[in-house]
Design a protein around this motif. Structure first.
Motif, PDB file in Angstrom:
ATOM      1  N   ARG A  30       0.537  -1.021  -0.036  1.00 27.43           N
ATOM      2  CA  ARG A  30      -0.005  -0.199  -0.128  1.00 27.43           C
ATOM      3  C   ARG A  30       0.826   1.536  -0.003  1.00 27.43           C
ATOM      4  O   ARG A  30       0.717   2.282  -0.909  1.00 27.43           O
ATOM      5  N   ALA A  35      -2.754  -0.474  -4.923  1.00 28.43           N
ATOM      6  CA  ALA A  35      -4.258  -0.304  -4.227  1.00 28.43           C
ATOM      7  C   ALA A  35      -4.532  -1.705  -3.755  1.00 28.43           C
ATOM      8  O   ALA A  35      -4.126  -2.861  -4.090  1.00 28.43           O
ATOM      9  N   PRO A  37      -7.040  -2.227  -0.207  1.00 25.81           N
ATOM     10  CA  PRO A  37      -8.491  -2.570   0.309  1.00 25.81           C
ATOM     11  C   PRO A  37      -7.946  -2.104   1.721  1.00 25.81           C
ATOM     12  O   PRO A  37      -7.439  -3.124   2.531  1.00 25.81           O
ATOM     13  N   ALA A  38      -8.017  -1.430   2.325  1.00 24.71           N
ATOM     14  CA  ALA A  38      -8.269  -1.104   4.358  1.00 24.71           C
ATOM     15  C   ALA A  38      -9.180  -1.680   4.302  1.00 24.71           C
ATOM     16  O   ALA A  38      -9.767  -2.683   5.662  1.00 24.71           O
ATOM     17  N   ASP A  39     -10.450  -1.472   3.798  1.00 27.40           N
ATOM     18  CA  ASP A  39     -12.138  -2.675   4.241  1.00 27.40           C
ATOM     19  C   ASP A  39     -12.211  -3.130   2.578  1.00 27.40           C
ATOM     20  O   ASP A  39     -13.078  -2.208   1.774  1.00 27.40           O
ATOM     21  N   PRO A  43     -14.851  -1.102  -0.459  1.00 28.40           N
ATOM     22  CA  PRO A  43     -13.817   0.631  -1.288  1.00 28.40           C
ATOM     23  C   PRO A  43     -14.223   1.659  -1.444  1.00 28.40           C
ATOM     24  O   PRO A  43     -13.421   2.491  -1.141  1.00 28.40           O
ATOM     25  N   ASN A  45     -14.619   3.585   1.877  1.00 28.61           N
ATOM     26  CA  ASN A  45     -13.703   3.719   2.768  1.00 28.61           C
ATOM     27  C   ASN A  45     -12.731   4.145   1.896  1.00 28.61           C
ATOM     28  O   ASN A  45     -11.812   4.180   3.552  1.00 28.61           O
ATOM     29  N   TRP A  46     -11.652   3.328   0.967  1.00 32.94           N
ATOM     30  CA  TRP A  46     -10.482   3.519   0.934  1.00 32.94           C
ATOM     31  C   TRP A  46      -9.486   5.135   0.780  1.00 32.94           C
ATOM     32  O   TRP A  46     -10.544   5.603   0.735  1.00 32.94           O
ATOM     33  N   SER A  47      -8.717   5.215   1.140  1.00 36.74           N
ATOM     34  CA  SER A  47      -7.916   6.080   0.863  1.00 36.74           C
ATOM     35  C   SER A  47      -7.889   7.197   0.188  1.00 36.74           C
ATOM     36  O   SER A  47      -7.905   6.009  -1.393  1.00 36.74           O
ATOM     37  N   ASN A  50      -5.111   5.102  -1.719  1.00 36.58           N
ATOM     38  CA  ASN A  50      -6.014   4.027  -2.691  1.00 36.58           C
ATOM     39  C   ASN A  50      -6.681   4.518  -3.967  1.00 36.58           C
ATOM     40  O   ASN A  50      -6.287   3.514  -4.961  1.00 36.58           O
ATOM     41  N   LYS A  51      -7.885   5.496  -3.663  1.00 32.90           N
ATOM     42  CA  LYS A  51      -8.421   5.442  -4.980  1.00 32.90           C
ATOM     43  C   LYS A  51      -7.816   6.350  -6.294  1.00 32.90           C
ATOM     44  O   LYS A  51      -7.690   6.015  -7.075  1.00 32.90           O
ATOM     45  N   CYS A  83     -14.601   6.833  -8.596  1.00 34.65           N
ATOM     46  CA  CYS A  83     -13.135   7.633  -8.036  1.00 34.65           C
ATOM     47  C   CYS A  83     -12.700   8.246  -9.483  1.00 34.65           C
ATOM     48  O   CYS A  83     -12.346   9.287  -9.119  1.00 34.65           O
TER      49      CYS A  83
END
Length: 108
Positions: A30, A35, A37-39, A43, A45-47, A50-51, A83
């Motif tokens: 990361r 990319a 995913p944190a969750d 997606p 809620n990705w930072s 990451n988006k 995104c």
């Protein structure tokens, strides 16, 4: 991640690698801008980082390639489009640099 989503515990058992090591690898991946995913279940809620990585990775893909990318990453095409849209919208509202910011930028 889909389509082969497995828990960290399962991957740890399958590979014989500790879960701590797997989390460290994920974080390193990361941090390089990939990319991850944190969750993975959401997606949205990705930072932002990451988006942005998703936007960059998909920028030159045609519809068929984009669909394949989304299947691989467990995303929907519409999520990638949102995104992109958010990145474009944010770029459109960027304010010009102030004189102080221009001077500071020139010192680097």
């Amino acid at each position: 991640m889909p389509p082969n989503a497995q828990s960290v515990a399962q991957v740890s058992r399958d590979l014989g690698v500790s879960d701590v090591t797997l989390y460290n690898w994920r974080n390193q991946y990361r941090d390089r801008g990939n990319a991850v995913p944190a969750d993975p279940s959401n997606p949205e809620n990705w930072s932002g980082k990451n988006k942005l990585a998703v936007v960059i990775e998909t920028a030159a893909l045609n519809e068929e390639e984009l669909s394949a990318y989304c299947r691989e990453k467990g995303l929907y095409v519409e999520q990638v489009r949102r995104c992109r849209s958010a990145a474009e919208t944010d770029a459109d509202v960027e304010r010009p640099l102030t004189a102080a910011e221009r001077r500071e930028g020139g010192k680097q």
